[in-house]
Design an enzyme around this catalytic site. Sequence first.
Site, PDB file in Angstrom:
ATOM      1  N   CYS A   1     -57.934  50.036 -89.844  1.00 19.87           N
ATOM      2  CA  CYS A   1     -58.429  50.626 -90.599  1.00 19.87           C
ATOM      3  C   CYS A   1     -58.859  52.062 -90.570  1.00 19.87           C
ATOM      4  CB  CYS A   1     -59.463  50.699 -92.142  1.00 19.87           C
ATOM      5  SG  CYS A   1     -58.410  49.422 -92.929  1.00 19.87           S
TER       6      CYS A   1
ATOM      7  N   GLY B   1     -54.372  54.072 -88.588  1.00 22.76           N
ATOM      8  CA  GLY B   1     -53.842  53.040 -89.368  1.00 22.76           C
ATOM      9  C   GLY B   1     -52.114  53.882 -90.116  1.00 22.76           C
TER      10      GLY B   1
ATOM     11  N   ASN C   1     -62.827  49.911 -93.570  1.00 19.53           N
ATOM     12  CA  ASN C   1     -62.675  49.602 -91.842  1.00 19.53           C
ATOM     13  C   ASN C   1     -63.096  48.030 -91.370  1.00 19.53           C
ATOM     14  OD1 ASN C   1     -62.528  50.972 -88.250  1.00 19.53           O
ATOM     15  ND2 ASN C   1     -61.208  49.449 -89.488  1.00 19.53           N
ATOM     16  N   GLY C   2     -62.827  47.579 -91.610  1.00 25.16           N
ATOM     17  CA  GLY C   2     -62.848  46.132 -90.895  1.00 25.16           C
ATOM     18  C   GLY C   2     -61.961  44.987 -91.630  1.00 25.16           C
TER      19      GLY C   2
ATOM     20  N   TYR D   1     -58.347  50.896 -76.396  1.00 29.72           N
ATOM     21  CA  TYR D   1     -57.243  51.513 -76.452  1.00 29.72           C
ATOM     22  C   TYR D   1     -57.214  51.723 -78.070  1.00 29.72           C
ATOM     23  CZ  TYR D   1     -52.777  51.052 -79.164  1.00 29.72           C
ATOM     24  OH  TYR D   1     -51.383  51.028 -79.771  1.00 29.72           O
TER      25      TYR D   1
END
Length: 479
Positions: free
Chosen positions: A13, A39, A114-115, A254
Site C-alpha cells: 500500500c 498498489g 501501509n503495512g 525495489y
Amino acid sequence: MTIPFDDKLHEECGVFGVFGHEDAGALTALGLHALQHRGQEAAGIVTFDGGQFVSERHVGLVGDIFGKEGHTQNLRGANAIGHVRYSTTGGSIVRNVQPMFADLSGGGLAIAHNGNLTNARILRRDLVREGAIFQSTSDTEAIIHLAARSHYEFVVEKLIDALKKVEGAYSLVALTSKKLIGVRDSYGVRPLVLGKLDGAWILSSETCALDIIGADFVRDVEPGEMVVITVDGIESLHPFPPKPRRFCVFEYVYFARPDSVVEGKNVYEVRKRIGMELAREAPAAADMVIPVPDSGVPAALGYAAASGLPFELGIIRNHYVGRTFIEPSDRIRHLGVKLKHNANREMLEGKRIVLVDDSIVRGTTSQKIVEMVRDAGATEVHFRIASPPTTHSCFYGVDTPNKEDLLAHRLDLEGMRNFIKADSLAFVSIGGLYRATGEARRNAGLPQFCDACFSGDYPIEPTDTGEFRRQLSLLAEVV
Ligand code: SF4
C-alpha cells in the site's frame, strides 16, 4: 487463466494526506497517482467537508478512478487522506478498499494503512468473540474496532490505545473532523514523510508524491512517532515504547520509486551503488551490461560504471500492460513474458551479456528472460542480482509467496543457475547491500534495517504464524 507478468515482491500500500488546502481531495488524487507503484488494485480518498466525511473508494487504477467525472469533484473539504492498495490480506473487494471509516463515540475516524499487522488474526478472533461485526477482511479494520472499544474520551487517545495493542508494521494516516494524524510503528518498517504546500501540511509514503504536487519535504515521521496536525499547527507525540530502527531495506532495492528520498537517501543513488558493489563482488567477462527494465536499470548503470563495460538497452519493456493478462488461449501461454519484455535482437546478437535485475522471487520470469536473450543471439548470459537471495517471506506488508516457493529457499546457487539456465549467476552480498546504503550492518549490535527476507532475522515476531497460526486455524472453526 491469468498470466503474471512479473516475479516480484509487491508493496502492499501507499498512503497520502492533506490538511488545510482548499483542493485537498484533488491534491490527494495527484499524490496517489505518484504512489501508484505501491498498489494497483484499488484506491480511495476520504475528505472532511466541514460538516461530514465524504468518501470515494473503488477498485482500479488511480487515473481511472479519479479521472472520472464526479469522483474528485465530490471530495469537498480542506482535509483529506488517501490510499492505494495492493492486497495480500483480504482480497480486492470494494469493502476492503481503504481509507476505512467509522463513527466513534468521540467523533468520526478514517484510516489508511501501509503495512501489515502480525497479530491481526488473533485480534480479529478476540474482537469477534466480544461481538464486533467486521465489514471487511482487511487487517486495518481491527485498528478501527480497537479504537471504537477504547474507553478513552478523544479520538487521538483512542487511536493510540488501539495501536498499543497491535503488532507488526504500520505507517498510517488518519483523519478526524479536526485533525490529520500520521503515525509509524516503533521499528519504522514502512516509510512516511511530512511535507508542506502553501501553508498546508502533507503526509505521504514517499517524497515523489510531494514533488508531484509541488510540496516541500519537511522531514521523515520518526519511528514510533505520531504527528497530530490541527489548525494550530503540528504536535509530535511518542506514545509507544522505543524500539531499534528496522526500516525495510527492500524499499531501496525495489519498492520505492527511484526519484524518492527515503530515510535521507536517494533511492536511485542507492540502487546504482548496489550495482557498483555487485560489479566488484561478481565481475564477468562480457561485452555489455543489459538491465531487465525498468527495475534493473539503476543497478545495471552502477554495474556498467564500476566494470567499465558499456550499458545498453538490450531488452525493451512495454509500459502499457498491467500486472497480469487474461490469456486468450492455452496455445499462446508461452508468449506471456514477451508481452512485457522483448529482446533487442540487433543489440544482443553474438554478444556476451551481463544481465542485471533487482531480485529473484520464484525464478520463473528470470528463466524466461534468460531464454529470450539467448534466442536473440546472445552467446553468454551472466545473470547478476542487485539484492541477496530472497530466502524468507515478508510479514510486514509485502506480498511474498510462501518461502517454499522462493527459488533461493529451494535451491543453492548452482541449483538456481541451472534452473535459470544462465552461464553464471551471482547476488550482491548483504554486506554489499548495506555498503550501498552507506550503513554498516550490525555494527552497533543490531541491524539498522529489516533484512528478514534475506536473512530470516525477523525484527517483529510474526505472531499469526507458526504455532499461533495452527492454534488460530483450529479456533477459527469455532468463531
Ligand atoms: Fe522489507 Fe523486511 Fe519485508 Fe524483506 S522482510 S520486504 S526487508 S520488511
